[in-house]
Design a protein around this motif. Structure first.
Motif, mmCIF file in Angstrom:
data_model
loop_
_atom_site.group_PDB
_atom_site.id
_atom_site.type_symbol
_atom_site.label_atom_id
_atom_site.label_comp_id
_atom_site.label_asym_id
_atom_site.label_seq_id
_atom_site.Cartn_x
_atom_site.Cartn_y
_atom_site.Cartn_z
ATOM 1 N N UNK A 39 -16.313 -0.239 -10.892
ATOM 2 C CA UNK A 39 -17.143 -1.224 -10.567
ATOM 3 C C UNK A 39 -18.062 -0.919 -9.710
ATOM 4 N N UNK A 40 -19.286 -1.618 -9.630
ATOM 5 C CA UNK A 40 -20.422 -1.423 -8.786
ATOM 6 C C UNK A 40 -20.798 -2.529 -8.099
ATOM 7 N N UNK A 41 -21.010 -2.499 -6.714
ATOM 8 C CA UNK A 41 -21.396 -3.594 -5.871
ATOM 9 C C UNK A 41 -23.049 -3.603 -5.568
ATOM 10 N N UNK A 42 -23.770 -4.834 -6.052
ATOM 11 C CA UNK A 42 -24.936 -4.808 -5.759
ATOM 12 C C UNK A 42 -25.316 -5.808 -4.416
ATOM 13 N N UNK A 43 -26.129 -5.114 -3.567
ATOM 14 C CA UNK A 43 -26.308 -5.811 -2.269
ATOM 15 C C UNK A 43 -27.886 -5.557 -1.887
ATOM 16 N N UNK A 44 -28.251 -6.511 -0.993
ATOM 17 C CA UNK A 44 -29.576 -6.152 -0.394
ATOM 18 C C UNK A 44 -29.609 -6.378 1.176
ATOM 19 N N UNK A 45 -30.449 -5.782 1.716
ATOM 20 C CA UNK A 45 -30.690 -6.053 3.417
ATOM 21 C C UNK A 45 -31.439 -7.273 3.524
ATOM 22 N N UNK A 46 -30.673 -8.169 4.431
ATOM 23 C CA UNK A 46 -31.418 -9.235 4.779
ATOM 24 C C UNK A 46 -32.526 -8.981 5.978
ATOM 25 N N UNK A 47 -33.509 -10.015 6.109
ATOM 26 C CA UNK A 47 -34.601 -9.543 7.035
ATOM 27 C C UNK A 47 -33.914 -9.495 8.569
ATOM 28 N N UNK A 48 -32.696 -9.786 8.888
ATOM 29 C CA UNK A 48 -32.352 -9.603 10.238
ATOM 30 C C UNK A 48 -31.644 -8.288 10.001
ATOM 31 N N UNK A 49 -31.390 -7.491 9.338
ATOM 32 C CA UNK A 49 -30.765 -6.327 9.291
ATOM 33 C C UNK A 49 -29.045 -6.358 8.478
ATOM 34 N N UNK A 50 -28.869 -7.588 8.067
ATOM 35 C CA UNK A 50 -27.619 -7.754 7.637
ATOM 36 C C UNK A 50 -27.482 -7.477 6.094
ATOM 37 N N UNK A 51 -26.468 -7.692 5.627
ATOM 38 C CA UNK A 51 -26.151 -7.076 3.994
ATOM 39 C C UNK A 51 -25.870 -8.386 3.419
ATOM 40 N N UNK A 52 -26.061 -8.620 2.234
ATOM 41 C CA UNK A 52 -25.990 -9.795 1.247
ATOM 42 C C UNK A 52 -25.501 -9.191 -0.045
ATOM 43 N N UNK A 53 -24.243 -9.629 -0.479
ATOM 44 C CA UNK A 53 -23.773 -9.054 -1.731
ATOM 45 C C UNK A 53 -24.214 -9.951 -2.722
ATOM 46 N N UNK A 54 -24.981 -9.345 -3.882
ATOM 47 C CA UNK A 54 -25.363 -10.184 -4.819
ATOM 48 C C UNK A 54 -24.335 -10.478 -5.792
ATOM 49 N N UNK A 55 -23.546 -9.294 -6.195
ATOM 50 C CA UNK A 55 -22.706 -9.372 -7.206
ATOM 51 C C UNK A 55 -21.827 -8.017 -7.418
ATOM 52 N N UNK A 56 -21.063 -7.946 -8.504
ATOM 53 C CA UNK A 56 -20.256 -6.941 -8.838
ATOM 54 C C UNK A 56 -20.709 -6.588 -10.458
ATOM 55 N N UNK A 57 -20.932 -5.510 -10.767
ATOM 56 C CA UNK A 57 -21.367 -4.926 -12.256
ATOM 57 C C UNK A 57 -19.832 -4.299 -12.641
ATOM 58 N N UNK A 58 -19.461 -4.599 -13.811
ATOM 59 C CA UNK A 58 -18.114 -4.437 -14.367
ATOM 60 C C UNK A 58 -18.437 -3.396 -15.685
ATOM 61 N N UNK A 59 -17.342 -2.887 -16.263
ATOM 62 C CA UNK A 59 -17.718 -2.025 -17.527
ATOM 63 C C UNK A 59 -18.379 -2.825 -18.534
ATOM 64 N N UNK A 60 -19.361 -2.294 -19.236
ATOM 65 C CA UNK A 60 -20.037 -3.117 -20.043
ATOM 66 C C UNK A 60 -21.262 -3.625 -19.746
#
Length: 210
Positions: A39-60
């Motif tokens: 599984x792969x976690x997809x995340x982005x950096x927020x304007x304040x330097x935090x981390x926001x998780x968008x979701x998890x990619x799974x097999x397929x």
């Protein structure tokens, strides 16, 4: 449809260890990937330097496909949750796969649409629910997707730190810790090192409603 399987004939196999970065936000988009195992976690950096998780990619699933389509830089960071097996296809290989596999393009559009709807739903929840509600909603969802029955409760089969959970619900680590304590004191969940268990799903669902 297993998009990674369709892509397999066009790319090359690669392996990534748990915790390693597949690509970083802002990197050039030189390839698309199909998740074969792990599984792969997809995340982005927020304007304040935090981390926001968008979701998890799974097999397929695919990842990096949008950058491969439009040539833009990576809009998010992809982190291996487990040891992961991928198919890596260059932009040219990916575009050829879309041309030669009719089902791939159609299913890709369907999944992009689903991701967009999910993003809208998450935005609505983050704007209208407090931290404990957002946490309860997340845990209800994860228990359905990754839950394993363990005695009278459900173990969420996804290693999660408090920072991971905070990034997923768009809250600070401190606020997330307080909400976890509230749910734990209410008998909804149990917590341990990188693990969360649901002990009372009905109570957790009530907490999600607020």
């Amino acid at each position: 449809m297993d998009l990674a399987e369709l892509l397999d004939g066009y790319g090359t196999a690669m392996r990534v260890r748990a915790g390693d970065i597949v690509f970083r936000e802002g990197d050039p988009s030189g390839a698309a990937y199909g998740v074969v195992a792990g599984r792969i976690r997809i995340e982005v950096t927020t304007p304040t330097g935090g981390r926001l998780v968008l979701g998890v990619k799974e097999p397929g699933d695919l990842l990096g496909e949008l950058g491969a389509l439009d040539g833009s830089a990576r809009s998010a960071t992809a982190v291996a949750v487990d040891d992961v097996q991928l198919v890596q296809a260059s932009v040219d290989e990916f575009l050829r796969a879309l041309e030669e596999e009719p089902g791939l393009a159609v299913d890709l559009l369907r999944r992009v649409s689903q991701d967009l709807r999910s993003a809208v739903d998450r935005t609505t929840v983050r704007a209208s629910a407090d931290t404990t509600q957002r946490l309860a909603i997340l845990l209800c969802d994860l228990s359905q997707r990754y839950g394993e029955v363990n005695g009278s409760g459900v173990h969420i089969d996804l290693a999660l730190t408090q920072e991971d959970v905070a990034g997923w619900i768009g809250a600070t680590r401190e606020a997330t810790a307080r909400s976890l304590r509230t749910l734990r004191d209410g008998g909804c969940v149990t917590t341990g090192r990188r693990r969360i268990g649901v002990t009372d799903l009905t109570a957790l669902q009530r907490a999600a409603v607020g």
